[in-house]
Design a protein around this motif. Sequence first.
Motif, short mmCIF file in Angstrom:
data_model
loop_
_atom_site.label_atom_id
_atom_site.label_comp_id
_atom_site.label_asym_id
_atom_site.label_seq_id
_atom_site.Cartn_x
_atom_site.Cartn_y
_atom_site.Cartn_z
N ARG A 60 -3.43 5.46 -10.04
CA ARG A 60 -2.48 4.79 -10.54
C ARG A 60 -1.53 4.19 -9.37
NH1 ARG A 60 0.54 6.36 -16.33
NH2 ARG A 60 -1.31 6.82 -17.40
N VAL A 61 -1.16 5.01 -8.60
CA VAL A 61 -0.30 4.60 -7.62
C VAL A 61 -1.20 3.68 -6.62
CG1 VAL A 61 0.75 5.39 -5.42
CG2 VAL A 61 1.18 6.61 -7.56
N ARG A 62 -2.36 3.89 -6.22
CA ARG A 62 -3.01 3.27 -5.46
C ARG A 62 -3.58 2.07 -6.15
NH1 ARG A 62 -6.69 7.93 -4.72
NH2 ARG A 62 -6.02 9.06 -2.86
N LYS A 63 -3.87 1.88 -7.40
CA LYS A 63 -4.05 0.51 -7.74
C LYS A 63 -3.05 -0.22 -8.24
CE LYS A 63 -7.03 -1.26 -11.35
NZ LYS A 63 -7.80 -1.33 -12.67
N ASN A 64 -1.85 0.39 -8.58
CA ASN A 64 -0.44 -0.54 -8.76
C ASN A 64 -0.13 -1.03 -7.25
OD1 ASN A 64 -0.22 -0.71 -11.31
ND2 ASN A 64 0.78 1.67 -11.42
N GLY A 160 4.75 3.23 -9.83
CA GLY A 160 3.18 3.23 -9.83
C GLY A 160 2.48 4.41 -10.40
N VAL A 161 3.41 5.45 -10.58
CA VAL A 161 2.86 6.61 -11.52
C VAL A 161 2.89 6.31 -12.88
CG1 VAL A 161 3.09 8.86 -11.93
CG2 VAL A 161 3.42 8.33 -9.55
N THR A 162 3.86 5.78 -13.32
CA THR A 162 4.13 5.51 -14.67
C THR A 162 3.42 4.53 -15.38
OG1 THR A 162 6.36 4.50 -14.51
CG2 THR A 162 6.22 6.88 -14.67
N ARG A 163 3.01 3.31 -14.47
CA ARG A 163 2.53 2.05 -15.08
C ARG A 163 0.93 2.24 -15.19
NH1 ARG A 163 0.22 -1.93 -16.62
NH2 ARG A 163 0.89 -4.17 -16.41
N ASP A 171 -9.94 -7.54 -7.64
CA ASP A 171 -10.96 -8.12 -6.85
C ASP A 171 -11.31 -7.06 -5.83
OD1 ASP A 171 -13.23 -9.34 -6.04
OD2 ASP A 171 -12.44 -11.27 -5.34
N GLU A 172 -12.26 -6.49 -5.54
CA GLU A 172 -12.61 -5.54 -4.46
C GLU A 172 -12.54 -6.16 -3.13
OE1 GLU A 172 -15.82 -2.19 -3.79
OE2 GLU A 172 -16.21 -3.05 -5.74
N GLU A 173 -12.94 -7.48 -3.02
CA GLU A 173 -12.95 -8.13 -1.72
C GLU A 173 -11.57 -8.33 -1.27
OE1 GLU A 173 -15.27 -11.42 -2.50
OE2 GLU A 173 -17.13 -10.31 -2.85
N THR A 174 -10.52 -8.64 -2.06
CA THR A 174 -9.14 -9.13 -1.71
C THR A 174 -8.29 -7.73 -1.22
OG1 THR A 174 -8.60 -8.88 -3.95
CG2 THR A 174 -9.18 -11.28 -3.07
N THR A 175 -8.55 -6.65 -1.88
CA THR A 175 -7.72 -5.39 -1.43
C THR A 175 -8.74 -4.33 -1.02
OG1 THR A 175 -8.33 -4.31 -3.60
CG2 THR A 175 -6.27 -5.94 -3.29
N GLY A 176 -8.14 -3.77 0.25
CA GLY A 176 -8.80 -2.82 0.92
C GLY A 176 -8.48 -1.49 0.35
N LEU A 177 -7.43 -1.28 -0.32
CA LEU A 177 -7.19 -0.01 -1.04
C LEU A 177 -8.22 0.24 -2.18
CD1 LEU A 177 -3.50 -0.70 -1.26
CD2 LEU A 177 -4.58 0.98 0.24
N MET A 178 -8.81 -0.66 -2.88
CA MET A 178 -9.68 -0.44 -3.83
C MET A 178 -11.07 0.13 -3.57
SD MET A 178 -7.72 -0.37 -6.32
CE MET A 178 -8.69 -0.13 -7.61
N SER A 179 -11.50 -0.24 -2.24
CA SER A 179 -12.97 0.06 -2.09
C SER A 179 -13.10 1.59 -2.18
CB SER A 179 -13.20 -0.48 -0.54
OG SER A 179 -12.28 0.40 0.23
N SER A 180 -12.14 2.56 -1.79
CA SER A 180 -12.32 3.80 -1.76
C SER A 180 -12.02 4.49 -3.35
CB SER A 180 -11.48 4.81 -0.90
OG SER A 180 -10.30 4.37 -1.22
N THR A 181 -11.68 3.74 -3.99
CA THR A 181 -11.08 4.20 -5.30
C THR A 181 -11.92 3.43 -6.63
OG1 THR A 181 -9.39 2.59 -5.58
CG2 THR A 181 -9.02 4.99 -4.67
N HIS A 182 -12.92 2.66 -6.21
CA HIS A 182 -13.65 2.11 -6.94
C HIS A 182 -14.28 3.02 -8.02
CE1 HIS A 182 -15.75 -1.43 -9.11
NE2 HIS A 182 -16.87 -0.80 -8.86
#
Length: 194
Positions: A60-64, A160-163, A171-182
């Motif tokens: 959640r924290v990563r995605k938020n 970040g934890v509670t949301r 969009d995976e291409e716009t954020t580098g954080l989501m590539s490892s957590t997809h």
Amino acid sequence: MANYGTIPTSSSPGSSTKLEYISRAKERIKAGLGTRQQWKVMFNFRSFNFPGTLSDALARVRKNIAYFTMNYAIVVLIILFLSLLWHPVSLIVFIVMGVAWVFLYFLRDEPLAVLGRTIDDRVVMIVLGVLTIFFLLLTHVTWNVLVSLLVGVVVVLIHGVTRKTDDLFLDEETTGLMSSTHAAGAGDGAGPSS
């Protein structure tokens, strides 16, 4: 008389470059603020609950953070600004460094060149960050800055934890954080605790 009936485009060549710079600056500010998510989405009270596991909380924290990056930056800067209200010299330093950040980092269209050498954006960011911290520390507000940054980080982490993230689409291409957590993010919508 050959120019009779034509409309002049500008009164002087220098003013048109200034107007172009101002319009580009406005566009960049709008584009930067365009990455900000709506506050009503960020604080949708139906989207808050506690995660079931530590791995859910970290996901959640990563995605938020990836989704609300600009919102979180604004929240931390407001907390820092409020902590400096009772220190006018520090507040002036903060505003001057903010202007330096805007012009030297955010509004530049071309790479910064010093003595004929091109300076990388990461170097500009690091130098501006170090100078900002250094000048604020010179004004003797070390504890104010540290405490306000700590409060800002805690606020961001709590949000970040509670949301829940099942209604946030990145969009995976716009954020580098989501590539490892997809792969982990694909399971976020499956459980009720997401």
